[in-house]
Design a protein around this motif. Structure first.
Motif, PDB file in Angstrom:
ATOM      1  N   ARG A  49       0.828  -1.205   0.000  1.00 51.22           N
ATOM      2  CA  ARG A  49       0.000   0.000   0.000  1.00 51.22           C
ATOM      3  C   ARG A  49       0.863   1.255   0.000  1.00 51.22           C
ATOM      4  O   ARG A  49       0.620   2.202  -0.757  1.00 51.22           O
ATOM      5  CB  ARG A  49      -0.918  -0.005   1.226  1.00 51.22           C
ATOM      6  N   VAL A  50       1.918   1.240   0.834  1.00 50.81           N
ATOM      7  CA  VAL A  50       2.818   2.392   0.901  1.00 50.81           C
ATOM      8  C   VAL A  50       3.545   2.590  -0.430  1.00 50.81           C
ATOM      9  O   VAL A  50       3.688   3.719  -0.919  1.00 50.81           O
ATOM     10  CB  VAL A  50       3.829   2.222   2.058  1.00 50.81           C
ATOM     11  N   GLU A  51       4.017   1.485  -1.015  1.00 54.46           N
ATOM     12  CA  GLU A  51       4.706   1.577  -2.313  1.00 54.46           C
ATOM     13  C   GLU A  51       3.766   2.130  -3.387  1.00 54.46           C
ATOM     14  O   GLU A  51       4.179   2.925  -4.229  1.00 54.46           O
ATOM     15  CB  GLU A  51       5.225   0.198  -2.723  1.00 54.46           C
ATOM     16  N   ARG A  52       2.508   1.703  -3.353  1.00 54.27           N
ATOM     17  CA  ARG A  52       1.537   2.205  -4.319  1.00 54.27           C
ATOM     18  C   ARG A  52       1.323   3.713  -4.125  1.00 54.27           C
ATOM     19  O   ARG A  52       1.290   4.487  -5.092  1.00 54.27           O
ATOM     20  CB  ARG A  52       0.214   1.453  -4.167  1.00 54.27           C
ATOM     21  N   ILE A  53       1.209   4.137  -2.853  1.00 55.17           N
ATOM     22  CA  ILE A  53       1.045   5.568  -2.570  1.00 55.17           C
ATOM     23  C   ILE A  53       2.274   6.349  -3.016  1.00 55.17           C
ATOM     24  O   ILE A  53       2.162   7.430  -3.608  1.00 55.17           O
ATOM     25  CB  ILE A  53       0.783   5.781  -1.064  1.00 55.17           C
ATOM     26  N   LEU A  54       3.475   5.783  -2.728  1.00 54.30           N
ATOM     27  CA  LEU A  54       4.713   6.465  -3.127  1.00 54.30           C
ATOM     28  C   LEU A  54       4.808   6.606  -4.640  1.00 54.30           C
ATOM     29  O   LEU A  54       5.241   7.644  -5.150  1.00 54.30           O
ATOM     30  CB  LEU A  54       5.930   5.702  -2.590  1.00 54.30           C
ATOM     31  N   ARG A  55       4.413   5.536  -5.356  1.00 51.57           N
ATOM     32  CA  ARG A  55       4.432   5.619  -6.823  1.00 51.57           C
ATOM     33  C   ARG A  55       3.463   6.688  -7.312  1.00 51.57           C
ATOM     34  O   ARG A  55       3.771   7.470  -8.231  1.00 51.57           O
ATOM     35  CB  ARG A  55       4.079   4.262  -7.437  1.00 51.57           C
ATOM     36  N   GLU A  56       2.280   6.766  -6.679  1.00 48.93           N
ATOM     37  CA  GLU A  56       1.312   7.786  -7.067  1.00 48.93           C
ATOM     38  C   GLU A  56       1.850   9.181  -6.770  1.00 48.93           C
ATOM     39  O   GLU A  56       1.722  10.100  -7.592  1.00 48.93           O
ATOM     40  CB  GLU A  56      -0.002   7.551  -6.327  1.00 48.93           C
ATOM     41  N   ARG A  57       2.475   9.338  -5.567  1.00 48.63           N
ATOM     42  CA  ARG A  57       3.044  10.639  -5.205  1.00 48.63           C
ATOM     43  C   ARG A  57       4.191  11.010  -6.146  1.00 48.63           C
ATOM     44  O   ARG A  57       4.337  12.178  -6.530  1.00 48.63           O
ATOM     45  CB  ARG A  57       3.545  10.598  -3.759  1.00 48.63           C
ATOM     46  N   GLU A  58       5.002  10.014  -6.468  1.00 47.60           N
ATOM     47  CA  GLU A  58       6.117  10.273  -7.381  1.00 47.60           C
ATOM     48  C   GLU A  58       5.615  10.748  -8.741  1.00 47.60           C
ATOM     49  O   GLU A  58       6.171  11.674  -9.338  1.00 47.60           O
ATOM     50  CB  GLU A  58       6.964   9.008  -7.552  1.00 47.60           C
ATOM     51  N   GLN A  59       4.559  10.120  -9.206  1.00 53.90           N
ATOM     52  CA  GLN A  59       3.974  10.532 -10.481  1.00 53.90           C
ATOM     53  C   GLN A  59       3.405  11.947 -10.384  1.00 53.90           C
ATOM     54  O   GLN A  59       3.579  12.761 -11.299  1.00 53.90           O
ATOM     55  CB  GLN A  59       2.878   9.545 -10.889  1.00 53.90           C
ATOM     56  N   GLU A  60       2.739  12.239  -9.244  1.00 50.96           N
ATOM     57  CA  GLU A  60       2.194  13.587  -9.056  1.00 50.96           C
ATOM     58  C   GLU A  60       3.314  14.622  -9.014  1.00 50.96           C
ATOM     59  O   GLU A  60       3.195  15.698  -9.609  1.00 50.96           O
ATOM     60  CB  GLU A  60       1.388  13.636  -7.756  1.00 50.96           C
ATOM     61  N   ILE A  61       4.402  14.291  -8.298  1.00 45.93           N
ATOM     62  CA  ILE A  61       5.538  15.218  -8.213  1.00 45.93           C
ATOM     63  C   ILE A  61       6.156  15.435  -9.583  1.00 45.93           C
ATOM     64  O   ILE A  61       6.505  16.562  -9.954  1.00 45.93           O
ATOM     65  CB  ILE A  61       6.585  14.683  -7.215  1.00 45.93           C
ATOM     66  N   GLN A  62       6.294  14.352 -10.343  1.00 43.30           N
ATOM     67  CA  GLN A  62       6.876  14.481 -11.679  1.00 43.30           C
ATOM     68  C   GLN A  62       5.998  15.353 -12.571  1.00 43.30           C
ATOM     69  O   GLN A  62       6.500  16.197 -13.324  1.00 43.30           O
ATOM     70  CB  GLN A  62       7.044  13.083 -12.309  1.00 43.30           C
ATOM     71  N   GLU A  63       4.680  15.148 -12.462  1.00 36.72           N
ATOM     72  CA  GLU A  63       3.766  15.977 -13.241  1.00 36.72           C
ATOM     73  C   GLU A  63       3.855  17.445 -12.805  1.00 36.72           C
ATOM     74  O   GLU A  63       3.824  18.352 -13.637  1.00 36.72           O
ATOM     75  CB  GLU A  63       2.333  15.463 -13.075  1.00 36.72           C
ATOM     76  N   SER A  64       3.982  17.664 -11.481  1.00 39.62           N
ATOM     77  CA  SER A  64       4.123  19.038 -10.971  1.00 39.62           C
ATOM     78  C   SER A  64       5.411  19.664 -11.476  1.00 39.62           C
ATOM     79  O   SER A  64       5.437  20.842 -11.861  1.00 39.62           O
ATOM     80  CB  SER A  64       4.100  19.044  -9.442  1.00 39.62           C
ATOM     81  N   LEU A  65       6.497  18.870 -11.478  1.00 44.13           N
ATOM     82  CA  LEU A  65       7.773  19.377 -11.979  1.00 44.13           C
ATOM     83  C   LEU A  65       7.687  19.732 -13.454  1.00 44.13           C
ATOM     84  O   LEU A  65       8.232  20.752 -13.898  1.00 44.13           O
ATOM     85  CB  LEU A  65       8.882  18.342 -11.743  1.00 44.13           C
ATOM     86  N   ASN A  66       6.998  18.874 -14.199  1.00 46.14           N
ATOM     87  CA  ASN A  66       6.835  19.167 -15.626  1.00 46.14           C
ATOM     88  C   ASN A  66       6.040  20.449 -15.839  1.00 46.14           C
ATOM     89  O   ASN A  66       6.393  21.276 -16.689  1.00 46.14           O
ATOM     90  CB  ASN A  66       6.139  17.989 -16.315  1.00 46.14           C
ATOM     91  N   ARG A  67       4.966  20.607 -15.049  1.00 49.62           N
ATOM     92  CA  ARG A  67       4.179  21.838 -15.158  1.00 49.62           C
ATOM     93  C   ARG A  67       5.002  23.045 -14.742  1.00 49.62           C
ATOM     94  O   ARG A  67       4.930  24.105 -15.378  1.00 49.62           O
ATOM     95  CB  ARG A  67       2.906  21.731 -14.296  1.00 49.62           C
ATOM     96  N   GLU A  68       5.797  22.879 -13.661  1.00 48.64           N
ATOM     97  CA  GLU A  68       6.644  23.983 -13.194  1.00 48.64           C
ATOM     98  C   GLU A  68       7.674  24.345 -14.255  1.00 48.64           C
ATOM     99  O   GLU A  68       7.958  25.524 -14.482  1.00 48.64           O
ATOM    100  CB  GLU A  68       7.347  23.567 -11.899  1.00 48.64           C
ATOM    101  N   ARG A  69       8.236  23.318 -14.909  1.00 46.56           N
ATOM    102  CA  ARG A  69       9.211  23.574 -15.958  1.00 46.56           C
ATOM    103  C   ARG A  69       8.568  24.308 -17.138  1.00 46.56           C
ATOM    104  O   ARG A  69       9.142  25.255 -17.695  1.00 46.56           O
ATOM    105  CB  ARG A  69       9.816  22.255 -16.431  1.00 46.56           C
ATOM    106  N   GLU A  70       7.369  23.870 -17.499  1.00 46.57           N
ATOM    107  CA  GLU A  70       6.672  24.545 -18.592  1.00 46.57           C
ATOM    108  C   GLU A  70       6.349  26.002 -18.228  1.00 46.57           C
ATOM    109  O   GLU A  70       6.508  26.900 -19.059  1.00 46.57           O
ATOM    110  CB  GLU A  70       5.373  23.789 -18.909  1.00 46.57           C
TER     111      GLU A  70
END
Length: 302
Positions: A49-70
């Motif tokens: 469950r924690v790994e699944r949450i971490l993967r989801e958070r990692e994806q959210e962070i990556q998407e946020s970074l991409n938006r921030e970069r744009e």
């Protein structure tokens, strides 16, 4: 036979007792193993469950970074475009205002001249803001190149101070001191001019009328020291850790025009030349900025 039978019965009772005891121990071990297995399964499920949450958070962070970069790229393009596009009409307005100013002097119309000076002042202020945006955009994109050349530090500082005499408030004056040491340096004059101009103009802006702006230069052949001291408003202690941040302005200068980019740009310029900047300040007593740069800039530093 009876005696042997009794002994056999006793041995059988003893064996049954041992079997019962061993059975109880085995049952306890099995129960412990079952409990351990249950806990292990629960831990595995929790980790999954924690790994699944971490993967989801990692994806959210990556998407946020991409938006921030744009957004960063969009901001950079906007600043660059706005600075270039605004510069031409501002230059036209300023040149026209200067022509009007000349005519106003001939006809001796004070009211006319007052409004012309107001136009010129506003254009120069807006041009200064756009220059800050453009410089920040170039620095963030890594488009600022260093062009070192040999020049006399003393003459260089004197020229800048002479150029800035017109910015002084009534009663303000410069006090320039050249410390003992060599005067020939190898550095980028344009970038150093931007550094010194920004610090000195801040000293003028945040000092009161009639106060002295102290400037000193020193080089020992290895390092250049530029120091500017004013006796003006000073910087509140709570604001000092954030002074070199983008768009940051101290809490006691809110009524004074500015973008909050000047010192951030100066710090990046100093680092680009292989140097650094630091300051000392006390609210109500003034501020001293000191810039330390290498006296012989090496191309490898870029």
């Amino acid at each position: 036979i009876l005696r042997l039978n009794d002994e056999l019965v006793k041995q059988n009772d003893t064996l049954e007792a041992k079997v019962e005891e061993r059975t109880e121990k085995l049952t306890s071990v099995v129960n412990d193993m079952l409990e351990a297995n249950r806990r292990l399964n629960a831990e595995i499920a929790e980790r999954q469950r924690v790994e699944r949450i971490l993967r989801e958070r990692e994806q959210e962070i990556q998407e946020s970074l991409n938006r921030e970069r744009e957004l960063g790229e969009l901001k950079t393009r906007f600043l660059s475009t706005a600075s270039h596009e605004f510069r031409t009409p501002l230059s036209s307005i300023l040149s026209s205002a200067e022509i009007l100013d000349l005519h106003a002097q001939k006809v001796d119309n004070q009211q006319f001249a007052k409004h012309v000076r107001r136009i010129k002042s506003s254009v120069e202020h807006l041009t200064s803001i756009l220059n800050d945006f453009l410089n920040l955009s170039k620095l963030e994109d890594g488009h600022v190149s260093v062009d070192p050349q040999i020049f006399c530090l003393h003459e260089f500082c004197n020229d800048i101070i002479d150029e800035m005499q017109g910015l002084l408030k009534p009663g303000q004056r410069f006090l320039h001191e050249e410390k003992n040491g060599q005067t020939e340096v190898l550095a980028d004059k344009k970038i150093m001019k931007n550094i010194l101009f920004n610090i000195v103009s801040n000293a003028i802006k945040y000092s009161h009328e009639g106060q002295t702006i102290e400037c000193s230069t020193r080089t020992d052949g290895k390092k250049i020291q530029l120091r500017v001291r004013d006796h003006g408003m000073g910087i509140p202690e709570k604001d000092q850790p954030y002074l070199f941040g983008n768009f940051f302005r101290a809490s006691n200068v809110e009524n004074i025009p500015g973008t909050g980019l000047g010192l951030a740009i100066v710090k990046r310029y100093a680092e680009l030349l292989g140097g650094n900047i630091h300051f000392q300040s006390k609210e109500g007593e003034g501020t001293t900025f000191t810039v330390i740069l290498p006296a012989h800039f090496e191309t490898s530093q870029t």
